[in-house]
Design a protein around this motif. Structure first.
Motif, PDB file in Angstrom:
ATOM      1  N   THR A 164       0.836  -1.186   0.000  1.00  0.00           N
ATOM      2  CA  THR A 164       0.000   0.000   0.000  1.00  0.00           C
ATOM      3  C   THR A 164       0.882   1.251   0.000  1.00  0.00           C
ATOM      4  O   THR A 164       1.743   1.402   0.869  1.00  0.00           O
ATOM      5  CB  THR A 164      -0.904   0.035   1.246  1.00  0.00           C
ATOM      6  OG1 THR A 164      -1.567  -1.225   1.377  1.00  0.00           O
ATOM      7  CG2 THR A 164      -1.930   1.149   1.121  1.00  0.00           C
ATOM      8  N   PRO A 165       0.697   2.151  -0.964  1.00  0.00           N
ATOM      9  CA  PRO A 165       1.524   3.361  -1.021  1.00  0.00           C
ATOM     10  C   PRO A 165       1.374   4.219   0.240  1.00  0.00           C
ATOM     11  O   PRO A 165       0.289   4.317   0.818  1.00  0.00           O
ATOM     12  CB  PRO A 165       0.992   4.096  -2.254  1.00  0.00           C
ATOM     13  CG  PRO A 165       0.365   3.031  -3.091  1.00  0.00           C
ATOM     14  CD  PRO A 165      -0.232   2.065  -2.111  1.00  0.00           C
ATOM     15  N   ALA A 166       2.465   4.868   0.634  1.00  0.00           N
ATOM     16  CA  ALA A 166       2.454   5.692   1.845  1.00  0.00           C
ATOM     17  C   ALA A 166       1.467   6.843   1.733  1.00  0.00           C
ATOM     18  O   ALA A 166       0.800   7.205   2.717  1.00  0.00           O
ATOM     19  CB  ALA A 166       3.866   6.219   2.115  1.00  0.00           C
ATOM     20  N   THR A 259     -12.451  13.101  -4.066  1.00  0.00           N
ATOM     21  CA  THR A 259     -12.034  13.214  -2.671  1.00  0.00           C
ATOM     22  C   THR A 259     -10.932  12.220  -2.313  1.00  0.00           C
ATOM     23  O   THR A 259     -10.390  12.275  -1.211  1.00  0.00           O
ATOM     24  CB  THR A 259     -13.223  12.964  -1.724  1.00  0.00           C
ATOM     25  OG1 THR A 259     -13.692  11.627  -1.915  1.00  0.00           O
ATOM     26  CG2 THR A 259     -14.343  13.951  -1.995  1.00  0.00           C
ATOM     27  N   GLY A 260     -10.642  11.308  -3.235  1.00  0.00           N
ATOM     28  CA  GLY A 260      -9.646  10.282  -2.963  1.00  0.00           C
ATOM     29  C   GLY A 260     -10.210   9.035  -2.310  1.00  0.00           C
ATOM     30  O   GLY A 260      -9.475   8.079  -2.067  1.00  0.00           O
ATOM     31  N   LEU A 261     -11.529   9.017  -2.033  1.00  0.00           N
ATOM     32  CA  LEU A 261     -12.124   7.846  -1.388  1.00  0.00           C
ATOM     33  C   LEU A 261     -12.045   6.609  -2.280  1.00  0.00           C
ATOM     34  O   LEU A 261     -11.841   5.494  -1.796  1.00  0.00           O
ATOM     35  CB  LEU A 261     -13.573   8.137  -1.010  1.00  0.00           C
ATOM     36  CG  LEU A 261     -13.770   9.098   0.172  1.00  0.00           C
ATOM     37  CD1 LEU A 261     -15.244   9.431   0.344  1.00  0.00           C
ATOM     38  CD2 LEU A 261     -13.215   8.490   1.453  1.00  0.00           C
ATOM     39  N   GLY A 262     -12.228   6.805  -3.596  1.00  0.00           N
ATOM     40  CA  GLY A 262     -12.115   5.669  -4.508  1.00  0.00           C
ATOM     41  C   GLY A 262     -10.710   5.087  -4.498  1.00  0.00           C
ATOM     42  O   GLY A 262     -10.528   3.864  -4.477  1.00  0.00           O
ATOM     43  N   LYS A 263      -9.726   5.944  -4.503  1.00  0.00           N
ATOM     44  CA  LYS A 263      -8.326   5.512  -4.460  1.00  0.00           C
ATOM     45  C   LYS A 263      -8.040   4.740  -3.174  1.00  0.00           C
ATOM     46  O   LYS A 263      -7.420   3.673  -3.189  1.00  0.00           O
ATOM     47  CB  LYS A 263      -7.424   6.733  -4.565  1.00  0.00           C
ATOM     48  CG  LYS A 263      -5.940   6.450  -4.503  1.00  0.00           C
ATOM     49  CD  LYS A 263      -5.161   7.761  -4.633  1.00  0.00           C
ATOM     50  CE  LYS A 263      -3.656   7.532  -4.556  1.00  0.00           C
ATOM     51  NZ  LYS A 263      -2.907   8.810  -4.687  1.00  0.00           N
ATOM     52  N   ILE A 264      -8.517   5.275  -2.053  1.00  0.00           N
ATOM     53  CA  ILE A 264      -8.301   4.609  -0.765  1.00  0.00           C
ATOM     54  C   ILE A 264      -8.978   3.246  -0.750  1.00  0.00           C
ATOM     55  O   ILE A 264      -8.386   2.242  -0.330  1.00  0.00           O
ATOM     56  CB  ILE A 264      -8.863   5.482   0.376  1.00  0.00           C
ATOM     57  CG1 ILE A 264      -8.083   6.787   0.478  1.00  0.00           C
ATOM     58  CG2 ILE A 264      -8.812   4.731   1.700  1.00  0.00           C
ATOM     59  CD1 ILE A 264      -8.740   7.811   1.389  1.00  0.00           C
ATOM     60  N   LEU A 265     -10.229   3.195  -1.203  1.00  0.00           N
ATOM     61  CA  LEU A 265     -10.986   1.942  -1.198  1.00  0.00           C
ATOM     62  C   LEU A 265     -10.354   0.909  -2.111  1.00  0.00           C
ATOM     63  O   LEU A 265     -10.284  -0.281  -1.767  1.00  0.00           O
ATOM     64  CB  LEU A 265     -12.432   2.225  -1.611  1.00  0.00           C
ATOM     65  CG  LEU A 265     -13.402   1.042  -1.611  1.00  0.00           C
ATOM     66  CD1 LEU A 265     -13.450   0.366  -0.259  1.00  0.00           C
ATOM     67  CD2 LEU A 265     -14.796   1.517  -2.030  1.00  0.00           C
ATOM     68  N   LEU A 266      -9.875   1.340  -3.277  1.00  0.00           N
ATOM     69  CA  LEU A 266      -9.223   0.421  -4.205  1.00  0.00           C
ATOM     70  C   LEU A 266      -7.999  -0.209  -3.551  1.00  0.00           C
ATOM     71  O   LEU A 266      -7.824  -1.435  -3.554  1.00  0.00           O
ATOM     72  CB  LEU A 266      -8.838   1.157  -5.485  1.00  0.00           C
ATOM     73  CG  LEU A 266      -7.978   0.392  -6.493  1.00  0.00           C
ATOM     74  CD1 LEU A 266      -8.668  -0.889  -6.943  1.00  0.00           C
ATOM     75  CD2 LEU A 266      -7.657   1.283  -7.702  1.00  0.00           C
ATOM     76  N   HIS A 267      -7.129   0.609  -2.985  1.00  0.00           N
ATOM     77  CA  HIS A 267      -5.915   0.079  -2.371  1.00  0.00           C
ATOM     78  C   HIS A 267      -6.224  -0.753  -1.127  1.00  0.00           C
ATOM     79  O   HIS A 267      -5.555  -1.756  -0.860  1.00  0.00           O
ATOM     80  CB  HIS A 267      -4.959   1.223  -2.025  1.00  0.00           C
ATOM     81  CG  HIS A 267      -4.184   1.726  -3.200  1.00  0.00           C
ATOM     82  ND1 HIS A 267      -3.057   1.077  -3.678  1.00  0.00           N
ATOM     83  CD2 HIS A 267      -4.376   2.799  -4.010  1.00  0.00           C
ATOM     84  CE1 HIS A 267      -2.577   1.739  -4.723  1.00  0.00           C
ATOM     85  NE2 HIS A 267      -3.360   2.786  -4.948  1.00  0.00           N
ATOM     86  N   THR A 271      -5.024  -4.583  -0.806  1.00  0.00           N
ATOM     87  CA  THR A 271      -4.269  -5.023   0.370  1.00  0.00           C
ATOM     88  C   THR A 271      -4.917  -6.257   0.981  1.00  0.00           C
ATOM     89  O   THR A 271      -4.226  -7.217   1.364  1.00  0.00           O
ATOM     90  CB  THR A 271      -4.193  -3.889   1.410  1.00  0.00           C
ATOM     91  OG1 THR A 271      -3.540  -2.763   0.829  1.00  0.00           O
ATOM     92  CG2 THR A 271      -3.426  -4.339   2.650  1.00  0.00           C
ATOM     93  N   ALA A 272      -6.248  -6.258   1.059  1.00  0.00           N
ATOM     94  CA  ALA A 272      -6.962  -7.411   1.596  1.00  0.00           C
ATOM     95  C   ALA A 272      -6.774  -8.636   0.700  1.00  0.00           C
ATOM     96  O   ALA A 272      -6.600  -9.765   1.190  1.00  0.00           O
ATOM     97  CB  ALA A 272      -8.447  -7.082   1.737  1.00  0.00           C
ATOM     98  N   ARG A 298      -3.138   4.500 -12.905  1.00  0.00           N
ATOM     99  CA  ARG A 298      -2.261   5.126 -11.920  1.00  0.00           C
ATOM    100  C   ARG A 298      -1.887   4.141 -10.811  1.00  0.00           C
ATOM    101  O   ARG A 298      -0.808   4.243 -10.216  1.00  0.00           O
ATOM    102  CB  ARG A 298      -2.937   6.362 -11.312  1.00  0.00           C
ATOM    103  CG  ARG A 298      -3.088   7.530 -12.279  1.00  0.00           C
ATOM    104  CD  ARG A 298      -3.436   8.814 -11.531  1.00  0.00           C
ATOM    105  NE  ARG A 298      -4.688   8.710 -10.802  1.00  0.00           N
ATOM    106  CZ  ARG A 298      -5.875   9.038 -11.300  1.00  0.00           C
ATOM    107  NH1 ARG A 298      -5.985   9.464 -12.562  1.00  0.00           N
ATOM    108  NH2 ARG A 298      -6.962   8.938 -10.559  1.00  0.00           N
ATOM    109  N   THR A 299      -2.770   3.200 -10.551  1.00  0.00           N
ATOM    110  CA  THR A 299      -2.518   2.200  -9.516  1.00  0.00           C
ATOM    111  C   THR A 299      -1.535   1.134  -9.993  1.00  0.00           C
ATOM    112  O   THR A 299      -0.914   0.449  -9.173  1.00  0.00           O
ATOM    113  CB  THR A 299      -3.845   1.554  -9.084  1.00  0.00           C
ATOM    114  OG1 THR A 299      -4.739   2.580  -8.648  1.00  0.00           O
ATOM    115  CG2 THR A 299      -3.656   0.561  -7.964  1.00  0.00           C
ATOM    116  N   GLY A 300      -1.380   0.998 -11.308  1.00  0.00           N
ATOM    117  CA  GLY A 300      -0.455   0.012 -11.853  1.00  0.00           C
ATOM    118  C   GLY A 300      -1.087  -1.069 -12.690  1.00  0.00           C
ATOM    119  O   GLY A 300      -0.397  -1.951 -13.206  1.00  0.00           O
TER     120      GLY A 300
END
Length: 326
Positions: A164-166, A259-267, A271-272, A298-300
């Motif tokens: 998970t990116p910092a 808001t970045g919520l999608g990015k957070i939820l994706l990562h 991670t899970a 952007r996530t790879g």
């Protein structure tokens, strides 16, 4: 002996599944998958599963299904060709044309105003036609009036070295401080998540969540983000056929995008998946130039295949005289 055409009969499932391994190797299906997506399709009619035989042996088939009762949301009733193929040794002999014309006629006789290749939400195999893998099928469909509606991209991400990116961890802390909660769903979350998925995102996504939990359990694979006003987004993996490495559906309330919520939820979900032992994450459909497509890149994630969703608009003359008079 000439090729003959007929509709479904007992004993077909195993023969047709075996045929896909030769005729469409990149998308071959087994008997349980064919059974679930065709024979157990809620809109299945035996006349829609058309089989071509040579010397009594199936050498091609196509499944055509109408939108009646499918909850398509389309103003005009339509039809779909969800799967079909011809044995390589029997191509160029009119088998594909015979299957296609019969399938289109079947759908027209039942009032379809258009026919799509794939993109059948209740039970689809792939989003559309991979024209790189199946150029002969692409030419056949073009010759019969099918044109491209849009292209869906399949993507995948290697997870063996994922971390998970910092910056995502820092952003998650900020949103948590603002009242957002992120984590696995609980049984009590399900009614709200299913309602949110169907109302805010797509009706078939609500069905995907419900069916995933009913069939496969693993409620921890459903990840949600809650805000001050309720569920703001969800992501799930293993929803289709219980395949752990298959990611999605995934979506966030449109009003909260940016808001970045999608990015957070994706990562969070990736991670899970990695923690559960998944070596990759993959899915079959996104728009490459959509906001989701850009987020995945952007996530790879990288594009593994592209599928063209094709459509043929049916004219009134395609329908029978009986239907035109009704």
């Amino acid at each position: 002996m000439a090729t003959t055409f007929r509709t479904h009969r007992a004993g077909d499932a195993a023969a047709l599944a075996a045929l896909t391994t030769l005729a469409m190797p990149q998308d071959a299906v087994d008997v349980p998958t064919l059974t679930e997506n065709v024979l157990l399709d809620e809109n299945f009619q035996p006349e829609g599963l058309i089989v071509a035989e040579h010397d009594g042996v199936p050498v091609g088939f196509v499944y055509a299904v109408t939108s009646a009762g499918a909850g398509s949301g389309q103003e005009a009733p339509g039809g779909w060709l969800t799967i079909g193929c011809v044995h390589p040794d029997h191509r160029g002999r009119g088998v594909g044309t015979g299957l296609l014309t019969r399938a289109v006629r079947y759908l027209a006789e039942r009032g379809a105003a258009w026919v799509n290749v794939a993109a059948y939400a209740p039970a689809y195999f792939v989003p559309g036609l991979d024209v790189v893998a199946y150029p002969e099928a692409a030419r056949l469909l073009e010759q019969h009036g099918f044109t491209r509606l849009y292209t869906a991209a399949a993507m995948a991400l290697e997870l063996s070295t994922y971390r998970t990116p910092a910056d995502v961890l820092a952003l998650a802390e900020e949103r948590t401080a603002q009242g957002y909660q992120l984590g696995p769903a609980t049984p009590d979350d399900l009614p709200e998540v299913i309602d949110f998925a169907g109302r805010e995102l797509a009706p078939d996504w609500a069905d995907a969540v419900r069916e995933a939990v009913l069939r496969h359990g693993h409620l921890h694979r459903l990840r949600i983000v809650r805000g001050p006003t309720g569920v703001a987004g969800f992501a799930i993996y293993g929803a289709y056929r219980g395949l752990r490495e298959r990611f999605g559906p995934f979506g966030v309330d449109e009003s909260l995008r940016g808001t970045g919520l999608g990015k957070i939820l994706l990562h969070h979900t990736l991670t899970a998946m990695r923690a559960e032992g998944a070596h990759s994450a993959w899915f079959l459909w996104t728009g490459e130039d959509s906001p989701a497509g850009h987020l995945y890149r952007r996530t790879g994630f990288t594009v593994t295949r592209r599928f063209d969703v094709l459509r043929h608009e049916l004219t009134p003359s395609t329908q029978t005289t009986r239907e035109r008079s009704e």
